[in-house]
Design an enzyme around this catalytic site. Structure first.
Site, PDB file in Angstrom:
ATOM      1  N   SER A 171       4.523   0.967  -1.039  1.00 42.13           N
ATOM      2  CA  SER A 171       5.664   0.758  -1.937  1.00 42.13           C
ATOM      3  C   SER A 171       5.525  -0.581  -2.641  1.00 42.13           C
ATOM      4  O   SER A 171       4.738  -1.441  -2.237  1.00 42.13           O
ATOM      5  CB  SER A 171       6.992   0.804  -1.164  1.00 42.13           C
ATOM      6  OG  SER A 171       7.093  -0.301  -0.283  1.00 42.13           O
ATOM      7  N   ALA A 216       0.802  -1.211   0.000  1.00 44.54           N
ATOM      8  CA  ALA A 216       0.000   0.000   0.000  1.00 44.54           C
ATOM      9  C   ALA A 216       0.839   1.267   0.000  1.00 44.54           C
ATOM     10  O   ALA A 216       0.312   2.351  -0.271  1.00 44.54           O
ATOM     11  CB  ALA A 216      -0.937   0.003   1.204  1.00 44.54           C
ATOM     12  N   ASP A 271      -1.484 -10.422  -0.665  1.00 36.63           N
ATOM     13  CA  ASP A 271      -0.153 -10.487  -0.057  1.00 36.63           C
ATOM     14  C   ASP A 271      -0.138 -11.276   1.250  1.00 36.63           C
ATOM     15  O   ASP A 271       0.849 -11.953   1.559  1.00 36.63           O
ATOM     16  CB  ASP A 271       0.449  -9.093   0.127  1.00 36.63           C
ATOM     17  CG  ASP A 271      -0.477  -8.098   0.812  1.00 36.63           C
ATOM     18  OD1 ASP A 271      -1.501  -8.516   1.392  1.00 36.63           O
ATOM     19  OD2 ASP A 271      -0.186  -6.889   0.750  1.00 36.63           O
TER      20      ASP A 271
END
Length: 515
Positions: free
Chosen positions: A20, A18, A259
């Site tokens: 990088s 969110a 993720d």
């Protein structure tokens, strides 16, 4: 631990967070995963003026408002640059896997993106919640999809899009990692673990729920065919192959594209009686189970059942995470003098550990802490509203944030035990928060359980291991337990006892890893 020697690095993980994104090369050699960072790039939201959301049938003009969007084209350009460098570094690149944050999506028509994807922190989602709950009772919604209530769940976002009329222009919806994969391969697929976070899948996690699609107003749009982690999405198109400088097409492999799904693959569980905390911008706190838990008690406790790799269930709760620290640092730096800006987070963490006075414990999941803004001011407001003395010095604010997160972890794990009957003895913290020694120690002390911290790069590790199994670098029959053995053989961990300051030494942290 990043080893760049000897083993050919044949796999590329694209890990989009969110704040990088990264491209990391990896390969398995002799039962050890070797990794090399190739690229890191920022991922900042865009604040754009727009008309305030109104009922699509209203003729009234809307006052200007501000929307929050992802700069998805800039993100794609940066990750292509990273993949181009990956191709130069790995002549035998065999596979690319993509993971990202959950719930957000792009809308397409005839294969073309319609506008920029909204950011999940955009305030329009509240209207979507009201629309969906007018059509289905929250208890029935949970019974159908098993998801905890979060205002930004995709089902609510799409309902808001539908009311505004924006969905009328779309014939395809792709979640962020699936959109990236589509641009690389020309093949539209939706990976199942990420699809499970939308609120639009049935509990079997294998099929879209047609009734929920209709409730969200998406029945007019085509959702892509589901694909499981380890399956091939497609090969790079001829133009993508040329742009990346590859001498042949490279396949894009579905991984746990949410993720957290990839991160949990890399949790080196000590036993079945272990909980996990995937600690980054958000804290995902929970257990890995074989079956979902959809009791009324689970719904009332706001737990979620998300799909994991190999048919597992991630029974967890979203708790605000190191976003609270990163936003506080951003606010302080924005309003600081040049001398004050020289203080970094690591310095503040040392000062926070030295704080001896009592600091307030606040609820990090309060909705006021979700949007960007003056986080220290919001914490102070919360404390005053609840009769507590707000923290004043920056070190006190940092200590208050970490104590509050550790207390939220305790409450969440205690609730997970009660809801599942699992007796948690060990807590694994992976991700950036595993390098925050103070947070790990406070978690051990507040929960009364042993904390095992690491690996830091859990999401990329899980991403790479699923690819490794798919291309045969590890046995195609390797179980999650087998993959986790590779993790234990490859990466150090640090143990924190609830009764001591911890044992061993963690790798030297960086500010980026901490937030």
């Amino acid at each position: 631990m990043m080893d760049t020697t000897k083993s050919p690095l044949t796999l590329a993980a694209v890990d989009l967070g969110a704040t990088s994104g990264r491209v990391i090369l990896g390969g398995v050699d002799g039962g050890v995963l070797k990794m090399k960072h190739i690229a890191r790039f920022p991922n900042a939201p865009l604040h754009l003026t727009e008309a305030a959301p109104t009922d699509r049938d209203s003729a009234a003009e809307s006052a200007p408002a501000e929307g929050l969007y992802w700069n998805i084209t800039a993100l794609y350009a940066a990750l292509e640059d990273g993949l181009r460098e990956a191709v130069r570094s790995a002549a035998e690149l065999r596979s690319i896997g993509i993971d990202s944050w959950a719930v957000d999506y792009g809308m397409l028509r005839a294969g073309r993106l319609i506008g920029l994807p909204h950011h999940y922190r955009d305030r329009r989602t509240a209207r979507g919640v009201a629309l969906v709950h007018e059509r289905i009772d929250p208890a029935e919604l949970f019974a159908r999809n098993g998801l905890q209530h979060l205002d930004f769940n995709t089902v609510f976002q799409l309902a808001a899009e539908s009311e505004s009329g924006l969905l009328d222009a779309a014939d395809r919806i792709l979640l962020v990692p699936d959109l990236i994969a589509y641009w690389l391969t020309g093949t539209a697929r939706t990976e199942a673990t990420n699809a499970s976070t939308t609120g639009l899948l049935g509990l079997d996690r294998r099929t879209w729920d047609r009734q929920l699609l209709e409730l969200a107003g998406t029945d007019r749009c085509q959702l892509a065919e589901l694909v499981e982690p380890g399956q091939t999405i497609g090969e790079l198109t001829a133009s993508a192959t040329q742009r990346l400088g590859a001498d042949r097409p490279v396949k894009v492999t579905a991984v746990g594209s949410h993720d957290t799904a990839s991160a949990v693959v890399a949790v080196p569980f000590a036993s079945k009686d272990s909980a996990f905390i995937s600690s980054g911008t958000w804290s995902l706190v929970g257990l890995e189970l074989d079956e979902p838990v959809v009791t009324d008690a689970a719904r009332e406790a706001n737990f979620t059942n998300e799909g994991g790799v190999d048919g597992t269930v991630r029974f967890l709760k979203n708790v605000s995470g190191l976003w609270l620290l990163s936003e506080s640092m951003r606010h302080w730096h924005h309003n600081a003098t040049d001398a004050q800006r020289s203080a970094d987070l690591q310095t503040l963490l040392v000062e926070a550990e030295a704080v001896t006075g009592q600091v307030p414990i606040f609820d990090p999941s309060d909705e006021r802490f979700t949007p960007p803004g003056d986080m220290p001011g919001r914490i102070a407001d919360w404390c005053r509203e609840h009769g507590l003395r707000p923290p004043t010095a920056q070190a006190e604010v940092v200590r208050s944030i970490l104590e509050s997160l550790a207390e939220a972890y305790r409450q969440t794990i205690d609730a997970a035990e009660a809801l599942t009957g699992v007796s948690v003895e060990t807590i694994h913290i992976v991700g950036g928060g595993s390098q925050n020694a103070l947070l790990c120690r406070l978690t051990a002390q507040r929960t009364g359980r042993t904390v095992i911290a690491g690996p830091v790069e859990a999401t990329a590790i899980g991403n790479l291991l699923i690819q490794a199994r798919a291309v045969g670098e590890v046995s195609p029959d390797a179980s999650l337990s087998d993959l986790r053995t590779i993790v234990r053989n490859s990466f150090p961990v640090v143990e924190y006892s609830p009764h001591s300051a911890g044992t061993g030494e963690s790798p030297a942290p960086t500010n980026a890893a901490l937030i």
